[in-house]
Each structure stands twice: as C-alpha cells, then as structure tokens.
Design an enzyme around this catalytic site. Structure first.
Site, PDB file in Angstrom:
ATOM      1  N   GLY A  41     -48.415 -47.324  -1.556  1.00 10.27           N
ATOM      2  CA  GLY A  41     -48.463 -48.460  -2.456  1.00 10.27           C
ATOM      3  C   GLY A  41     -47.649 -49.600  -1.890  1.00 10.27           C
ATOM      4  N   GLY A  42     -47.363 -50.577  -2.745  1.00 10.37           N
ATOM      5  CA  GLY A  42     -46.629 -51.737  -2.269  1.00 10.37           C
ATOM      6  C   GLY A  42     -45.190 -51.428  -1.920  1.00 10.37           C
ATOM      7  N   MET A  43     -44.628 -50.386  -2.529  1.00  7.89           N
ATOM      8  CA  MET A  43     -43.215 -50.103  -2.338  1.00  7.89           C
ATOM      9  C   MET A  43     -42.970 -48.919  -1.405  1.00  7.89           C
ATOM     10  SD  MET A  43     -40.314 -49.526  -5.303  1.00  7.89           S
ATOM     11  CE  MET A  43     -41.002 -47.993  -5.879  1.00  7.89           C
ATOM     12  N   ALA A  44     -43.875 -47.948  -1.378  1.00 18.45           N
ATOM     13  CA  ALA A  44     -43.607 -46.707  -0.637  1.00 18.45           C
ATOM     14  C   ALA A  44     -44.897 -46.149  -0.049  1.00 18.45           C
ATOM     15  CB  ALA A  44     -42.961 -45.679  -1.555  1.00 18.45           C
ATOM     16  N   ASP A  84     -46.539 -48.921 -15.855  1.00 20.01           N
ATOM     17  CA  ASP A  84     -47.527 -49.177 -14.793  1.00 20.01           C
ATOM     18  C   ASP A  84     -48.650 -48.152 -14.863  1.00 20.01           C
ATOM     19  OD1 ASP A  84     -48.649 -50.557 -12.709  1.00 20.01           O
ATOM     20  OD2 ASP A  84     -47.448 -49.591 -11.147  1.00 20.01           O
ATOM     21  N   VAL A 143     -46.795 -42.359   0.817  1.00 13.39           N
ATOM     22  CA  VAL A 143     -46.767 -40.947   0.423  1.00 13.39           C
ATOM     23  C   VAL A 143     -47.346 -40.100   1.556  1.00 13.39           C
ATOM     24  CG1 VAL A 143     -47.482 -39.248  -1.289  1.00 13.39           C
ATOM     25  CG2 VAL A 143     -47.003 -41.590  -1.990  1.00 13.39           C
ATOM     26  N   LYS A 183     -42.497 -38.996  -0.725  1.00  6.90           N
ATOM     27  CA  LYS A 183     -42.654 -40.432  -0.913  1.00  6.90           C
ATOM     28  C   LYS A 183     -41.506 -41.139  -0.193  1.00  6.90           C
ATOM     29  CE  LYS A 183     -43.945 -43.669  -4.555  1.00  6.90           C
ATOM     30  NZ  LYS A 183     -44.246 -43.777  -5.996  1.00  6.90           N
ATOM     31  N   GLY A 207     -51.408 -41.469   1.259  1.00 14.39           N
ATOM     32  CA  GLY A 207     -51.604 -42.672   0.460  1.00 14.39           C
ATOM     33  C   GLY A 207     -50.375 -43.562   0.531  1.00 14.39           C
TER      34      GLY A 207
END
Length: 744
Positions: free
Chosen positions: A29-32, A143, A34, A49, A27
């Site tokens: 996200g916007g920053m990292a 969040d 996984v 991550k 998976g």
C-alpha cells in the site's frame, strides 16, 4: 524507481529477528509492503508488513505504523487478522501477522461483480461482526474498503490494515493540512475533517456493500476533492435502480448506512449486524422502502418557489346569491330527450374493440413468450441432488470440478446464478468439490526421530496421530527405519492421516556368557544359542596349566558378564594341553594320627601350576599312618604345595619345586622323600622345602577363617594356610629342616 525495486527484491531471502525468512512479495500500500514469510521457529507461513524505505525517517509514519500493530494486537476475533510480532532491525520496521491464503474483496469484486445477494450479505455480516468487536474495544478502523478485506479459501473474511485506526477518544483524524484515508469510501464527517466515530466505519461498510451488489462506486469524480464533495452534497443513486435483483430489505440497509447525517445511520455495528442477519428472510425481502424525512420538508414556513399568477389563468366564481341575471343573453336551446343513447353505443363499441385487442395481445404473448423460472439455491448440496432440483426447475446444468480443502467430494461449492428469474432452459454452472487435493507422503526414513516429527508436523500432520514403535534394530539409535503410510503414498487431509514410525533402539545387548573351562564344542553351542559368531581364525590353541586339553582358557574381546550385542564376533583360546616344560610328579604323602589307634579326619589341599588351594582328597577315620600318592604339576615359576589339615592327625605342609622335578627326572634320589611327619616336625631332603603347619588361631599373616574360593576351573579350594610370618619357610637344598606345630 530502479532503486526502490532493488530494495524490495533485496528483502527476498532476508531473515528478520533471527526467525522470519522473507519468501516473496504479496502486496503493498501507500505506507508499507507486505511479504510472505516463514516462521523458522514454528514452521508456519506468516505475513510480514514492512514500512516503506522512504518513511523510515518520518516519525509520524513510524508512529502510525506502530499504532497499527497496537490496534490490531488488542483485538482477538476470527474476522480480524491476528498480530504475532512487531520489531525493528536496523532501519527496517516490520509487523508479523497471520498469513491468509486467498484473495482480497477488491479482487473478488473485479472478477465477479455484481455478487450474489447472499454472498454479499454474508461478507458484510462478517465485516460488521469484526467492526463490532473493534468498536467494543474502543478502536475505530477509519479505512474500511475492499482492499483491506481478505477472504480465505475457506470463505472466512478477515479485516486487516489498522494503519490509520484511532481510539474512540482521539480528537481528530487529520494530519497537517490533509485527511488520511481512501476518498471513495470516506464518510462525510471524515471528508470534512471532523471527529469520526463508529458510524463512520458503518458508512464505509455501506459503500462496500453498494460496490459488491452494483459493481460500481456510488461517487466518482475527476479528482479526490470532487469525490469528497459528492460525499458531502450529493445523494447516492439507489442500488435497485442499478441492480433490480437487490431485495428491498438489503437496499434499505445500504441507504441507512450511507446517510449523510449520523443521526439517521445505524447507531452501532451490532444494530447493523442484527439487520443483516434477518434481511433475507422471506417476510422481509419485499418490505417497504425506508423513508427518511428532511427537516426542511417538515417546515411549512420555509421559503418556497411558486409559479406567478397570470390574468385569466383562473376563472371567477360568482356568488350563488346574486339574483341579477345577465341581460340580453339568449336562453340555451332545449336538449332533445334520450341524448345519452348515442354515447352509450359508442362506449360499448369502443370497449368491445379494447377487449378484443387485449385478448389478442394476451394470446400472442402466451404463444410467443418464453417461460421464466426461479433459480433455486443448491450450494452445499450433493451433486446428484442439486442436478435433480435444477432439472425439475426446467434448467440445464453444467458441472465444473475443483479441489477444495473444506468441502467433501461431490458437494456443490458455488453456482453461477441463484435467487433470481431466468428463461426456462437456461444453463446454471455448478462448481463441485473434488475434495482436498491429493498429496504424496514424504519419506522420513533414515531421519532422526525428532527431525521426522518436525517435518511431518510442518506439513499439517497432527502430533497425536504420529505413533512411535521403538525396536532393537541394527540401525543407529533414534533413527526411523520404516513408516506407514509408505513414501509417495497419496493422502488428502494430513490432519486425518495416522502415521506409524518404526524407530531403532540400536542393537539389543545382553551379558556375555562364561565360556572359560567349557569344551570347544560346548563353547560353540553356547555362542550359536546366543547368536554370537566365531571370528575368522576364531580358535587359537595354546598350552595351558589351568585347563585340560580341549577346554577354553580365554575369550576375546568380551569377558564374562560384559554387555554384548547379537552377531558380535568372538575369539576363543583353547588349551592344547600342558606346556612341554610342565613337571608332572607323584609325591607320596604320609598321614599320621596324633595317637595310634585314635581316629582322626584329614584333608589334603594342593596348590600347583594347575590348581590353587584345591581339595585333593578327604580322609576320615584315620587310626594309623597312611600313605597317599599325590599327583601334581610344577612349573619353572610355580612350586607345588601339599597341605595336610584335619583333626586328630598331624598337620603338615610339603613343598615341591621345579628343581625337585628335574632331580626326579634325572634319577637323583631324595632323602626322606616320603615326607614323614610327626608332632615334632617334618623334613624333606634332596632340595625339598618344608613349611611349618598352619596356625589359624594366631598367625599374623595367615588366612585362617577365610572361606573356600571357586577357581576358574570350577573346583572349590580352601584358603592356603600360611606360617607364622604369612609365608612358607624354605631351607637350602640338601639340608633337612623341620618346623613343628600342632592344631590348637
């Protein structure tokens, strides 16, 4: 885009920190991003991550990435994902955390929404418990959204992604000109950029509950800004209008958590958790709807919008005290008596018609209506009991089976519908456990014990359930030779399996028996008794001075008392008799008392090619000169020595050489061959050698006082006496030489 994909794929197979191997992406996200990884040291799966490459030079993102590790690492709770490690390798910043087998709440909502009320409340309770722990440790998540909620296969809820978490004392949540977070789950204060606190997380949790129970978000818009404005300005549509199956008590929790004013929300996660724990109790399910009064509504002097007054809109009420009647107004006609009868008749007729119609409607409804029944909850019940309960409730049952690690076989895992009304005869789908998925036992034979245990423990077997039985076997030491359960035998739960490993200690060793001097048959019997083998051509026959014919003279390759294992091959050297050159002689020896008629004792000690310091004969009560014939063997390199020792007799030493043997063999006579001895000395002729008597009390090189020794043939031999200089005196052949001496 191509460069980014190449970079992400390049991580597969890479090792970070020398111990975390990247297996695949799970998976991002916007920053990292996984990845699923393997901790090589502890043999367990982990989640790794990794900060995205475009942010590795952005100090603000790096700080936020590190803050996530610090925030989550400070928490230890069963509903918070654990942090194992954090590190940097070149330009790769990474966090190693607990790997959860399962799905995210976002995927669960997409698949099943709206969720059953019990399931949604159970999930919300676990999230709330995690938030209570975080808030207690002064951490605000900021969040909370379904994407950051992981649900394991065992149903355990885990809160993750503390990437924008801040301490309670932080003064702001804004970056330069922007707000960090997910707009659909913003709290109003979050959207305005004002300081956020514990109640901001509870607002986001309220939205998550709203989405779980209605299947949609409370605020939607064409842009993130329009959604944020709705959080600030618009009231949320009540959840029960979207899903009437939501109990009023649960709707009250959602509405209270999502109030725009923090003063009207729950004051703490602990307070909200307490409400969640009791909201499904029977006495609470239909409680009154929560009422929030605006301050504006309580203000009687506020500016209001009222309708305008129009002429003639309101009638004028005259004063009752006015005595003046209106002039020229005719009097009303007098009513007839009994004017109420006719209306009463019509009323009775009308009510009769209404009653008839109502009865007809009820009859039709009862005739045509389908019966509605409640769906009982049968989760965690045995299949047979669950089927009976549902059929007793006039419902049909459809069974679907699946393997489950946590639920025993034939236990209901979940049902398609519950705690609601459906038409009688409706089908309820039950998902029933088939127990854990069966697996095949690995083969650990031929592995070293340490490697075998490591392999089993990595598969979930418990160390305390692994029994080791070490035995003497032919296999190399510390090697597993057999196992129970056997390879490929099926098992379900590795932690419950008891494993037995047979491990080799190598071959058993014991002391090599002494075969020297044994007959050939005796030696073979001893070898068989000790499970030893004769090697090919295991009997070698050689002449020997030391052992008689048929007796063992040597054993190879192991000497007596060497460590040896069973099955070892041994070679024996067996005497074939004396060598052809051996000189067998008979030598007459005179034994004389010191004084005639006075009794004495004597020992005859022989050293020759066969024996060394062996007691040849012992005589007692010697009163007169006696002649003893001594049988001896000389060799080309070994002379024979006869010693007479005793008390009351003349001590003497007689030496015979190989030349003496040859002379005797060739018929040459020897002078004074009898070896007569006296106190004055002894002599031999014809090449014989004489030695002085031993002087054990004063000889410098003597062996006086030395105990008797056991020779290889098993004969007890006293030490050889020596002369004054530690050696025997010899005289040239043909000369008569004598040395005298007596015992002290």
């Amino acid at each position: 885009m191509t460069t980014r994909k190449r970079g992400e794929e390049g991580m597969i197979g890479k090792q970070l920190g020398g111990r975390y191997e990247i297996l695949g992406r799970v998976g991002g996200g916007g920053m990292a991003i996984v990845y699923k990884g393997l901790d090589i040291l502890l043999h367990r799966h982990v989640a790794v991550k990794v900060l995205r490459q475009q942010y590795v030079h952005d100090e603000e993102f790096i700080q936020r990435f590190r803050r996530e590790a610090q925030a989550a690492a400070s928490l230890s709770h069963p509903n918070v994902v654990s942090i194992y490690d954090v590190g940097q390798e070149e330009d790769i910043h990474y966090i190693v955390m607990e790997y959860i087998e399962g799905t995210t709440l976002n995927e669960l909502i997409k698949e099943k929404a709206p969720l059953q009320v019990e399931e949604a409340v159970h999930i919300a309770g676990q999230i709330c418990d995690a938030l209570d722990h975080a808030h207690h440790n002064q951490i605000i998540h900021r969040d909370i959204k379904p994407h950051n909620i992981l649900i394991g296969k065992n149903g355990r809820v885990k809160v993750t992604d503390f990437g924008i978490a801040r301490a309670v004392t932080s003064s702001t949540i804004t970056q330069t000109g922007s707000v960090v977070g997910s707009v659909h789950y913003f709290s109003p204060e979050h959207a305005k950029g004002t300081p956020t606190g514990e109640q901001s997380d509870l607002y986001s949790l309220g939205i998550v509950m709203y989405q779980m129970l209605t299947g949609r978000l409370p605020f939607l818009g064409e842009s993130p800004i329009s959604v944020a404005l709705k959080h600030l300005q618009e009231d949320v549509e009540e959840p029960r209008k979207v899903n009437p199956l939501i109990p009023q008590s649960v709707e009250n929790i959602i509405l209270r958590a999502m109030r725009k004013s923090t003063s009207e929300r729950y004051r703490s996660a602990k307070e909200m958790l307490s409400d969640l724990d009791s909201c499904l109790l029977p006495h609470r399910r239909n409680e009154p709807k929560v009422n929030f009064l605006d301050d504006d509504e309580l203000d009687e002097e506020k500016t209001r919008v009222m309708p305008a007054l129009r002429p003639g809109q309101y009638a004028v009420v005259e004063d009752d005290d006015d005595p003046q009647p209106r002039a020229k107004e005719p009097a009303p006609p007098e009513k007839k008596k009994k004017g109420w009868v006719k209306p009463l008749v019509w009323f009775v007729v009308l009510m009769s018609l209404v009653g008839g119609m109502w009865y007809a409607v009820q009859y039709v409804q009862q005739t045509l209506a389908v019966q509605r029944v409640d769906i009982p909850n049968v989760v965690d019940k045995p299949l047979a009991e669950a089927e009976k309960i549902l059929r007793d409730s006039k419902l049909q049952v459809e069974v679907e089976r699946q393997n489950d690690e946590a639920k025993p076989k034939d236990i209901v895992i979940r049902q398609s519908q519950s705690n609601m009304q459906v038409n009688a005869g409706a089908t309820i789908k039950l998902t029933v456990s088939d127990g854990p998925e069966s697996k095949k036992m690995p083969d650990v034979t031929k592995l070293k014990l340490a490697d075998a245990k490591t392999k089993l423990i990595s598969l979930g077997f418990k160390s305390e359930n692994i029994k080791i039985d070490q035995q003497f076997l032919d296999a190399e030491p510390e090697t597993v030779t057999s196992q129970k359960p056997t390879p490929n035998e099926e098992y379900t739960i590795p932690g419950d399996v008891k494993v037995e490993l047979i491990v080799s200690k190598g071959r058993e060793t014991f002391k090599m028996p002494n075969l020297i001097g044994k007959t050939e048959n005796e030696a073979k019997m001893i070898l068989n008794a000790n499970e030893l083998k004769l090697s090919k051509d295991g009997i070698v026959r050689q002449p020997s001075y030391k052992q008689s014919k048929g007796r063992v003279t040597k054993q190879f390759p192991f000497e007596p008392d060497d460590d040896v294992t069973r099955g070892t091959e041994i070679t024996l050297t067996v005497s074939s008799g004396l060598p052809p050159e051996a000189g067998q002689m008979t030598v007459p020896v005179q034994i004389k008392p010191v004084k005639e008629g006075q009794a004495g004792t004597a020992k005859v000690i022989l050293s020759d090619a066969k024996a060394e310091n062996a007691e040849y004969q012992k005589l007692s009560n010697v009163t007169k000169t006696e002649t003893l014939e001594v049988q001896l063997i000389v060799a080309p390199d070994k002379d024979a020595t006869i010693q007479i020792r005793g008390e009351g007799v003349q001590n003497d030493t007689i030496t015979k050489t190989y030349k003496d043997f040859l002379d005797q063999k060739n018929g040459k006579t020897q002078a004074n061959d009898s070896g007569a001895s006296s106190n004055a000395g002894t002599g031999t002729s014809g090449g014989g050698k004489t030695e002085p008597p031993a002087t054990p009390a004063s000889g410098t090189g003597g062996a006086s006082g030395k105990p008797a020794q056991q020779d290889s043939g098993g004969t007890t031999t006293p030490p050889a006496p020596t002369g004054q200089n530690g050696g025997a005196a010899t005289a040239p052949a043909g000369n008569t030489t004598g040395t005298g001496g007596t015992n002290p």
